[in-house]
Design a protein around this motif. Structure first.
Motif, PDB file in Angstrom:
ATOM      1  N   UNK A 112      14.393   3.565  18.470  1.00 41.85           N
ATOM      2  CA  UNK A 112      14.062   2.226  18.337  1.00 41.85           C
ATOM      3  C   UNK A 112      14.989   1.525  19.474  1.00 41.85           C
ATOM      4  N   UNK A 113      16.053   1.982  19.649  1.00 40.51           N
ATOM      5  CA  UNK A 113      16.858   1.165  20.394  1.00 40.51           C
ATOM      6  C   UNK A 113      16.305   1.004  21.754  1.00 40.51           C
ATOM      7  N   UNK A 145      26.522   8.640  21.001  1.00 38.60           N
ATOM      8  CA  UNK A 145      27.062   9.123  19.820  1.00 38.60           C
ATOM      9  C   UNK A 145      26.894   7.686  18.730  1.00 38.60           C
ATOM     10  N   UNK A 146      25.500   7.407  18.795  1.00 35.22           N
ATOM     11  CA  UNK A 146      25.123   6.570  17.822  1.00 35.22           C
ATOM     12  C   UNK A 146      25.691   5.250  18.165  1.00 35.22           C
ATOM     13  N   UNK A 184      14.487  -2.781  29.116  1.00 39.03           N
ATOM     14  CA  UNK A 184      13.457  -3.068  29.879  1.00 39.03           C
ATOM     15  C   UNK A 184      12.954  -1.928  31.014  1.00 39.03           C
ATOM     16  N   UNK A 185      13.605  -0.512  31.181  1.00 38.10           N
ATOM     17  CA  UNK A 185      13.358   0.198  32.111  1.00 38.10           C
ATOM     18  C   UNK A 185      11.913   0.821  31.959  1.00 38.10           C
ATOM     19  N   UNK A 189      10.820  11.038  19.747  1.00 39.86           N
ATOM     20  CA  UNK A 189      11.478  10.320  20.839  1.00 39.86           C
ATOM     21  C   UNK A 189      10.159   9.779  21.733  1.00 39.86           C
ATOM     22  N   UNK A 190       9.378   8.923  21.031  1.00 39.04           N
ATOM     23  CA  UNK A 190       8.222   8.311  21.463  1.00 39.04           C
ATOM     24  C   UNK A 190       8.277   7.319  22.700  1.00 39.04           C
TER      25      UNK A 190
END
Ligand code: 5GP
Ligand code: MN
Ligand code: MN
Ligand code: MN
Length: 285
Positions: free
Chosen positions: A88-89, A52-53, A94-95, A147-148
């Motif tokens: 962005x997050x 939720x953000x 690292x996955x 959602x790149x």
């Protein structure tokens, strides 16, 4: 007696009757500690949902792993800037693989809601989500482009290290949010699109009887037909979801493991821990 046919609108009674007949085994599973090293020959999945953000305010750091899973409600309203911020997050994690499905709060991901928004704009009819009209149609038709930094799934599957995952966002009607469907035949038809042979099933909402209870009386609100589909037909080894914030946890029926990995709790505190799945990597993968 097939209770699901009678009680698809009443998961609480379904679960009560099934448990009385010993037909819905459910035991708590101790989660893998977040600092546990990964054993050789395993693929590590790190599961979260319902941020939720608040993805940058999570109390527990997201541990490294091979695959990050997010089971929806990564925004509050599915606004473009919320989706972009989440994406962005994701790039900071690292996955190697990141797999995401939408939840009922990703309003703009549901074409039916966007069609309503456009109609209300055109003819002045009422629409409670009118503010969403700022998102251009071409963007709404192609969210994976925004959602790149992840693989976005809806009624779709992906194979990672030889392990099959399927994701979909359907959830029981509750307030007219995204991917809402009526319990019974409409939702069953959604679950029928999930193929057999899946190893890890991702849905936004829970099956009845497994980490699906709401306050204050621990009433089950998960879907009865999803429980049946999972246990009788799809038979995944893991079923991962969120949606019911009060019901965070990890249980098993002895065959399938059920993980409600919602990060926010009932007060919208992002305090729950991500949940780790160490899945044996199939030979040759
Ligand atoms: P969300 O709005 O984030 O999808 O869900 C937040 C909360 O709404 C859940 O933690 C739960 O308390 C409530 N909720 C969501 N779906 C249902 C439902 O189908 N039945 C009931 N009783 N509560 C729900
Ligand atoms: Mn809500
Ligand atoms: Mn939520
Ligand atoms: Mn939800």
């Amino acid at each position: 007696m097939d209770y699901s046919h009678v009680f698809h609108n009443d998961p609480e009674t379904f679960v009560e009757k099934m448990r009385r007949d010993d037909k819905l085994p459910c035991e708590k599973v101790e989660p893998i500690p977040l600092d546990a090293p990964k054993k050789e020959g395993y693929t590590r999945f790190v599961c979260i949902s319902d941020t939720h953000n608040l993805h940058r305010q999570m109390r527990h750091r997201v541990p490294d792993g091979d695959v990050l899973i997010h089971c929806g409600d990564f925004t509050d309203l599915g606004k473009l800037e919320e989706v972009e911020d989440f994406n962005d997050w994701l790039s900071t994690l690292p996955h190697k693989h990141k797999i995401v499905i939408a939840g009922n709060h990703e309003l703009s991901f549901d074409e039916r809601i966007m069609a309503n928004v456009r109609k209300s704009k055109a003819d002045g009819s009422y629409c409670r989500f009118k503010f969403l009209h700022v998102i251009p149609e071409d963007i709404c038709k192609d969210w994976p482009k925004v959602l790149s930094n992840c693989t976005f799934l809806h009624d779709a599957e992906v194979t990672v290290n030889g392990i099959r995952l399927h994701g979909c966002s359907w959830n029981p009607e509750f307030g007219g949010w995204a991917f809402n469907e009526r319990r019974g035949q409409p939702l069953l038809q959604c679950w029928n699109k999930i193929p057999e042979g899946i190893d890890i099933l991702l849905t936004h909402s829970p099956p009845a009887g497994y980490n699906d209870t709401v306050d204050p009386h621990d009433m089950c609100v998960g879907d009865v037909d999803l429980t049946n589909a999972v246990q009788q037909r799809i038979k995944p080894k893991y079923h991962v979801y969120g949606h019911i914030h009060e019901a965070y946890g990890y249980t098993t029926d002895g065959k399938c493991n059920y993980i409600n990995c919602t990060i926010v709790d009932r007060r919208h505190n992002p305090c729950n821990k991500p949940v780790i799945i160490d899945f044996p990597t199939p030979e040759g993968a």
